[in-house]
Design an enzyme around this catalytic site. Structure first.
Site, PDB file in Angstrom:
ATOM      1  N   ARG A 268       0.859  -1.182   0.000  1.00 57.70           N
ATOM      2  CA  ARG A 268       0.000   0.000   0.000  1.00 57.70           C
ATOM      3  C   ARG A 268       0.894   1.231   0.000  1.00 57.70           C
ATOM      4  O   ARG A 268       1.477   1.581   1.026  1.00 57.70           O
ATOM      5  CB  ARG A 268      -0.909  -0.018   1.229  1.00 57.70           C
ATOM      6  CG  ARG A 268      -1.593   1.316   1.497  1.00 57.70           C
ATOM      7  CD  ARG A 268      -2.644   1.232   2.569  1.00 57.70           C
ATOM      8  NE  ARG A 268      -2.201   0.713   3.845  1.00 57.70           N
ATOM      9  CZ  ARG A 268      -1.550   1.417   4.782  1.00 57.70           C
ATOM     10  NH1 ARG A 268      -1.222   2.679   4.558  1.00 57.70           N
ATOM     11  NH2 ARG A 268      -1.225   0.848   5.925  1.00 57.70           N
ATOM     12  N   HIS A 272      -3.601   4.245   4.827  1.00 55.99           N
ATOM     13  CA  HIS A 272      -4.681   3.264   4.955  1.00 55.99           C
ATOM     14  C   HIS A 272      -5.983   3.868   4.437  1.00 55.99           C
ATOM     15  O   HIS A 272      -6.701   3.260   3.645  1.00 55.99           O
ATOM     16  CB  HIS A 272      -4.821   2.839   6.410  1.00 55.99           C
ATOM     17  CG  HIS A 272      -5.975   1.934   6.658  1.00 55.99           C
ATOM     18  ND1 HIS A 272      -6.005   0.626   6.223  1.00 55.99           N
ATOM     19  CD2 HIS A 272      -7.154   2.141   7.292  1.00 55.99           C
ATOM     20  CE1 HIS A 272      -7.142   0.066   6.575  1.00 55.99           C
ATOM     21  NE2 HIS A 272      -7.856   0.962   7.231  1.00 55.99           N
ATOM     22  N   TYR A 281       4.559   5.753  10.989  1.00 53.68           N
ATOM     23  CA  TYR A 281       4.912   4.369  11.317  1.00 53.68           C
ATOM     24  C   TYR A 281       5.679   3.646  10.213  1.00 53.68           C
ATOM     25  O   TYR A 281       6.058   2.499  10.402  1.00 53.68           O
ATOM     26  CB  TYR A 281       3.649   3.568  11.673  1.00 53.68           C
ATOM     27  CG  TYR A 281       2.557   3.577  10.619  1.00 53.68           C
ATOM     28  CD1 TYR A 281       2.603   2.716   9.516  1.00 53.68           C
ATOM     29  CD2 TYR A 281       1.461   4.433  10.729  1.00 53.68           C
ATOM     30  CE1 TYR A 281       1.607   2.717   8.556  1.00 53.68           C
ATOM     31  CE2 TYR A 281       0.460   4.438   9.777  1.00 53.68           C
ATOM     32  CZ  TYR A 281       0.534   3.581   8.694  1.00 53.68           C
ATOM     33  OH  TYR A 281      -0.463   3.590   7.749  1.00 53.68           O
TER      34      TYR A 281
END
Length: 374
Positions: A268, A272, A281
């Protein structure tokens, strides 16, 4: 054919992103794999170009969706950049009468199945519950509840069995959903009843902010044989391998062999959803490594090696993407919000007294605002 593996327990993760079935390298080189190639023997230059076109169009829809959300035109958007090969490749392996159960990120699957420009944005804008009739394109409304669609797909597949046809059902979910009870329960039912269903796990390496290594110390495809389900771990950035994997899986299901499982290893590239900040992160170096595995650039490189990618072809695909992007924007910007009272219209297939009473109360409530304004 990278279908079944034997795994030995250890305290260290044993996940190799390159231990996958593959037909095209990140540099656009074809790999000889007779087991995979038998499933794409019909793929000629024109079909490869059409796969490339589909992926470019899907990325354009995704780009427009992100921009529209940032402009306040959509409430949320779940980007799919980097996952186009997984979505387009597997979706092109279905027949029109197969039924697909996607998650909220399968923009490419919806595109291949026949979604219209407005279908990509009106639900995210809050204008309707579902922007297309599932039976028009044999694709269920995108599922927000993590993993729930896997149960729906198995139930539909069991219905196919009772109808006596050779359709298949399919469920798409992410690596995070593979830890959900719904997915595992669905696999139990699918295996026990030999349901003609295909599980497509899009392993994009991150379940929101948790890396896949937190929940899977070994390849996710290795779980399926434990349920009695054959599996394949495929390069999710290789559109030809994804097409081959789906045809392999669909053949098992259509012939009465029961369910099959595909783990598509991809990445990805974006957040998200547009409410997420992946820079908190993820390392930039990791993102850049995957950027060099871009699924669209991979097919372009292959087509160029075949002398099947020139300025005219690129211009036509670009024009098609521009046109689709403009239609998606127009659908969002031109949307007319329905009267608030119509929120009750699509709750139940048949009206009932309880709903009538609620509607009447809400109507009075809305009328109070009109009276006050007057």
């Amino acid at each position: 054919m990278a279908t079944m593996h034997t795994f030995t327990a250890t305290t260290e993760p044993q996940i190799d992103i390159d231990d996958v079935a593959r037909l095209v390298t990140p540099d656009g080189e074809r790999i000889a794999d007779p087991d995979l190639e038998r499933w794409i023997a019909d793929v000629d230059t024109a079909m490869l170009q059409s796969l490339y076109r589909d992926m470019v169009l899907v990325r354009r829809v995704d780009t427009e969706g992100v921009a529209l959300q940032r402009q306040g035109q959509l409430g949320l958007w779940a980007p799919c950049q980097g996952q186009e090969a997984t979505q387009v490749g597997t979706a092109r392996g279905f027949r029109a009468d197969d039924f697909v159960f996607p998650s909220y990120r399968e923009i490419g699957v919806q595109h291949v199945r026949g979604a219209k420009p407005e279908d990509f944005v009106l639900a995210w804008r809050g204008e309707s519950h579902s922007t297309y009739n599932p039976y028009d394109i044999n694709t269920a409304s995108p599922q927000i509840i993590i993993g729930a669609q896997s149960l729906h797909a198995v139930g539909y597949a069991m219905g196919i069995q009772r109808d006596g046809t050779d359709q298949v059902a399919a469920a798409y979910f992410g690596d995070g959903a593979s830890s959900q009870g719904d997915v595992n329960e669905a696999m139990v039912f699918a295996s026990s009843f030999r349901a003609p269903v295909i599980f497509v796990c899009t392993n994009n390496q991150w379940a929101i902010s948790e890396p896949v290594t937190v929940q899977a110390k070994f390849p996710i495809a290795g779980r399926a044989p434990g349920f009695g389900i054959p599996s394949m771990r495929v390069d999710g950035n290789d559109v030809l391998a994804c097409l081959a994997a789906m045809r392999w899986a669909a053949d098992i299901a259509r012939r009465g062999g029961g369910p099959a499982f595909i783990e598509a290893v991809t990445y990805r590239m974006g957040p998200h959803t547009t409410s997420d900040d992946p820079t908190r992160y993820r390392d930039k170096e990791e993102v850049e490594r995957w950027r060099h595995r871009d699924p669209i650039a991979r097919v372009e490189a292959l087509l160029r090696k075949m002398d099947a990618f020139d300025d005219a072809f690129a211009a036509q695909v670009g024009a098609d993407a521009d046109a689709l992007g403009a239609e998606v924007r127009a659908a969002a910007l031109g949307a007319v919000t329905r009267p608030a009272i119509e929120v009750f219209d699509d709750v139940y297939a048949e009206p009932h007294t309880g709903l009538t009473e609620q509607r009447a109360w809400y109507g009075s409530y809305l009328d109070g605002f009109d009276t006050e304004a007057a």
